[in-house]
Design a protein around this motif. Structure first.
Motif, PDB file in Angstrom:
ATOM      1  N   PRO A 136       5.347   2.223  -5.548  1.00 21.56           N
ATOM      2  CA  PRO A 136       5.747   1.573  -4.505  1.00 21.56           C
ATOM      3  C   PRO A 136       6.225   0.014  -5.004  1.00 21.56           C
ATOM      4  N   VAL A 143       1.388   7.371 -12.861  1.00 19.56           N
ATOM      5  CA  VAL A 143       2.459   7.361 -12.063  1.00 19.56           C
ATOM      6  C   VAL A 143       3.757   7.151 -12.566  1.00 19.56           C
ATOM      7  N   ARG A 145       7.947   6.800  -8.714  1.00 18.27           N
ATOM      8  CA  ARG A 145       7.161   7.073  -7.711  1.00 18.27           C
ATOM      9  C   ARG A 145       6.647   5.667  -7.251  1.00 18.27           C
ATOM     10  N   ASN A 179       0.686  -1.202  -0.032  1.00 20.36           N
ATOM     11  CA  ASN A 179      -0.164  -0.194   0.180  1.00 20.36           C
ATOM     12  C   ASN A 179       0.796   1.324  -0.045  1.00 20.36           C
ATOM     13  N   ASP A 180       0.602   2.476  -0.772  1.00 19.40           N
ATOM     14  CA  ASP A 180       1.280   3.585  -0.622  1.00 19.40           C
ATOM     15  C   ASP A 180       0.170   4.703  -0.689  1.00 19.40           C
ATOM     16  N   ARG A 181       0.191   5.291   0.200  1.00 19.57           N
ATOM     17  CA  ARG A 181      -0.919   6.600   0.353  1.00 19.57           C
ATOM     18  C   ARG A 181      -0.564   7.836  -0.492  1.00 19.57           C
ATOM     19  N   ASP A 182       0.640   7.716  -0.772  1.00 17.49           N
ATOM     20  CA  ASP A 182       1.336   9.133  -1.520  1.00 17.49           C
ATOM     21  C   ASP A 182       0.451   8.857  -3.092  1.00 17.49           C
ATOM     22  N   THR A 183       0.771   7.694  -3.737  1.00 14.40           N
ATOM     23  CA  THR A 183       0.320   7.530  -5.090  1.00 14.40           C
ATOM     24  C   THR A 183      -0.994   6.935  -5.083  1.00 14.40           C
ATOM     25  N   GLY A 184      -1.767   6.408  -4.069  1.00 12.79           N
ATOM     26  CA  GLY A 184      -3.082   6.233  -3.798  1.00 12.79           C
ATOM     27  C   GLY A 184      -3.130   4.719  -4.456  1.00 12.79           C
TER      28      GLY A 184
END
Length: 643
Positions: free
Chosen positions: A568, A562, A566, A527-532
């Motif tokens: 994940p 993305v 960037r 999971n990666d909040r920055d990229t969604g």
């Protein structure tokens, strides 16, 4: 201070076929046979040292309980040797060659052990013996939490609402004669504090959820606080998108009431607590503020997570659980959805309350009425799958191996069976799978090389090879490399024939020659909040309009782009395990079955794989493998389904 099994060792242990260092004679035999991993042995021995237990028969029972949790069960029965002896490798020592303790003596030793608490009221110890089942105590406690909350919610009685208004809302939102089950689900969600909405893929569960929200808002008044959640980020994003699409088609009044629901993961809904992976900000002392919580893909929710969710909900709040109990269950301990669907409830309170609202829709047949007593409504009309795939899925779900094989061999173009001579398919037998993979792969590379994001994302979902294992000849590692090789060669041939022109060739740079080459299919593994992006999301590397490449994910009409730096953690996904594919859909699916002796080859795995296909499915394997899968339902031991 009570000694407890380290949760990480129980839930995250990687199976190790090597001998456990320092294992005693009895544990060593079961470890060498592949029945116990070294981690199972070490956890049991550690608990033995903490509690002063030296009898290896007791430690064997504890090690088997640790292994059970790691394998998805909540407990073990010591008299069920067939299940206890199921190996995690195919070359296990036969059952007769293992020195199993005498069952009666074994139970006495376990109950006398300082590691084990006996009965529900005994002081806590690392393990607990209750009703002929041996648990690790933390999982017994979680089971008790879920059971008590379920009983309380179902026993709370019907909510006091305007039945005429509720009936009108149900008939308005679900206005077709065949929508009886959907109307029941909506009315149950209003009347009961626990509703379980089930059904196979394509039965309209998500569409029903969106319209149930409209009924809830109309029946319970303005200001209703609703939370949508799912066990994974990918499932939450899909739930939000699907619900919003249905809401957009509603009338003005319903759109205003429901609004634009946002979905999140169950973990994020509960709120992470710093420094803990098992406790959350919302709990029994700090309840969630929501009036209604809807959880999609509930089959993937583990027992501990369900316990935390139920603890965090206000007693008067409504919980709607949505999912397919016949799919693969959570990779962690428990099969909560299946247990709740299978529970027997004797009270007829909910069916009677529903009869006052929807007298023509409440079933009189014993099976659906019995399910309704437990708050369970099953949707049965399939809208998405073709009749042949739907019939195949139904035969698998019913455990009918003969009918499953008949449908596979019937010659229907949407369902094909490559019946191999051995457990490993030969090159000739794989020609059809290869053709499908090459066509989908070349279309993917062509669109990606041309910078066609929608075309590339559509091609990504056109065909997928599914497997059961991660390793071995029927494993995802082998098949990912094989499919990549097929596509690489097919793309080279097409380039040589000049069908894609020099621009594509220069952009692509050679299939597989670069790390971020156009057409590389991606699977997000973190999971990666920055990229969604979320674990399980799939995408593809696409040539950028100006220079370089971007990774495209999501809906072809509204893609998320993305830059590679960037991203994940990702891996190439030319093939994927059935577990990974759960919740996804593909136009065509090719399923490669392992040997019939594989312990992961189960009815739920076959059903889940077949129902990933929207248009066509091809099963590759032996008839014995198909028969073994259909006749081997997952046996996850628990006491939750007991009333």
């Amino acid at each position: 201070m009570t000694a407890v099994a380290p949760q990480g060792a129980v839930e995250s242990a990687v199976f190790d076929v090597h001998r456990a260092i320092g294992a005693g004679p009895l544990l060593g035999v079961f470890n060498a046979a592949g029945v116990l991993s070294s981690a199972d042995v070490h956890v049991a021995q550690r608990l033995g040292r903490l509690c002063g237990e030296t009898d290896e028969r007791a430690l064997l029972a504890v090690a088997l309980t640790v292994r059970a949790v790691r394998s998805g069960s909540v407990c073990v029965r010591l008299d069920d040797l067939d299940t206890l002896a199921t190996p995690e490798a195919e070359d296990v020592t036969p059952l007769a060659d293992l020195p199993w303790p005498d069952p009666a003596t074994w139970q006495s030793v376990v109950c006398a052990s300082p590691v084990v608490a006996v009965g529900a009221t005994s002081p806590d110890r690392p393990a607990r013996w209750v009703d002929g089942r041996l648990y690790l105590d933390r999982y017994w406690c979680d089971e008790q939490v879920v059971r008590s909350h379920v009983v309380d919610r179902l026993g709370a009685g019907a909510a006091h609402v305007d039945t005429m208004r509720l009936s009108a809302a149900c008939h308005r939102v679900f206005d077709q004669p065949q929508d009886g089950r959907q109307r029941l689900a909506a009315a149950a969600a209003v009347l009961s504090r626990l509703t379980v909405l089930t059904g196979g893929p394509g039965t309209g569960k998500t569409t029903t959820v969106a319209r149930v929200l409209a009924v809830l808002h109309e029946s319970l008044g303005s200001g209703l606080r609703v939370a949508l959640a799912a066990p994974t980020g990918k499932a939450a994003a899909r739930l939000q998108e699907a619900v919003r699409e249905v809401v957009a088609e509603m009338g003005d009044a319903d759109r205003r009431r429901v609004g634009l629901p946002e979905a999140t993961t169950v973990h994020r809904l509960l709120g992470w607590r710093a420094g803990s992976s098992t406790r959350f900000r919302h709990d029994g002392d700090h309840h969630l503020p929501h009036d209604v919580v809807v959880v999609d893909e509930t089959s993937m929710v583990s027992l501990p997570l369900m316990a935390r969710l139920l603890e965090a909900m206000r007693p008067q709040a409504r919980l709607v659980l949505v999912g397919d109990p016949d799919q693969l269950a959570s990779v962690e301990a428990g099969a909560v959805l299946g247990d709740l669907v299978a529970r027997t409830v004797t009270s007829d309170a909910l069916p009677s309350a529903l009869a006052s609202v929807l007298p023509d829709d409440v079933p009189t047949d014993p099976a659906p009425r019995s399910a309704l007593r437990a708050g369970v409504v099953r949707l049965e009309v399939v809208h998405r799958h073709g009749a042949v795939i739907g019939a195949l899925a139904a035969a698998i779900r019913a455990g009918d191996a003969d009918e499953t094989l008949r449908l596979l061999r019937a010659g229907e173009p949407r369902v094909t069976f490559v019946e191999t001579a051995g457990d490993v398919a030969g090159e000739t037998e794989l020609s059809g799978v290869r053709q499908r993979a090459e066509e989908a792969g070349v279309a993917l590379v062509a669109a990606a090389s041309a910078g066609d994001v929608p075309g590339a994302l559509a091609a990504l979902e056109s065909h997928r090879v599914l497997v059961a294992h991660r390793r071995g000849p029927a494993g995802v590692t082998h098949w990912a490399l094989l499919v990549e090789e097929w596509v690489d060669r097919a793309w080279a041939v097409q380039q040589a024939q000049g069908e894609n022109g020099p621009d594509n060739e220069s952009q692509h740079g050679g299939y597989g020659g670069e790390v971020w080459y156009p057409g590389r299919p991606l699977l997000v593994t973190r999971n990666d909040r920055d990229t969604g992006l979320f674990n399980g999301d799939t995408g593809v590397v696409v040539a950028a309009p100006t220079a370089g490449v971007v990774a495209a994910f999501g809906d072809p009409a509204r893609p998320l782009l993305v830059r590679p730096h960037r991203l994940p953690s990702v891996e190439t996904v030319h093939a994927m395990t059935v577990h990974r594919a759960q919740g996804s859909q593909f136009a065509e699916v090719s399923l490669v079955l392992p040997a019939p002796t594989s312990p992961v080859l189960t009815r739920e795995l076959l059903y889940t794989a077949v129902t990933r296909a929207r248009e066509a499915v091809c099963v590759v394997g032996t008839a014995d493998a198909v028969r073994a899968a259909v006749q081997r339902p997952v046996r996850r031991a628990s006491g939750l389904r007991d009333s």
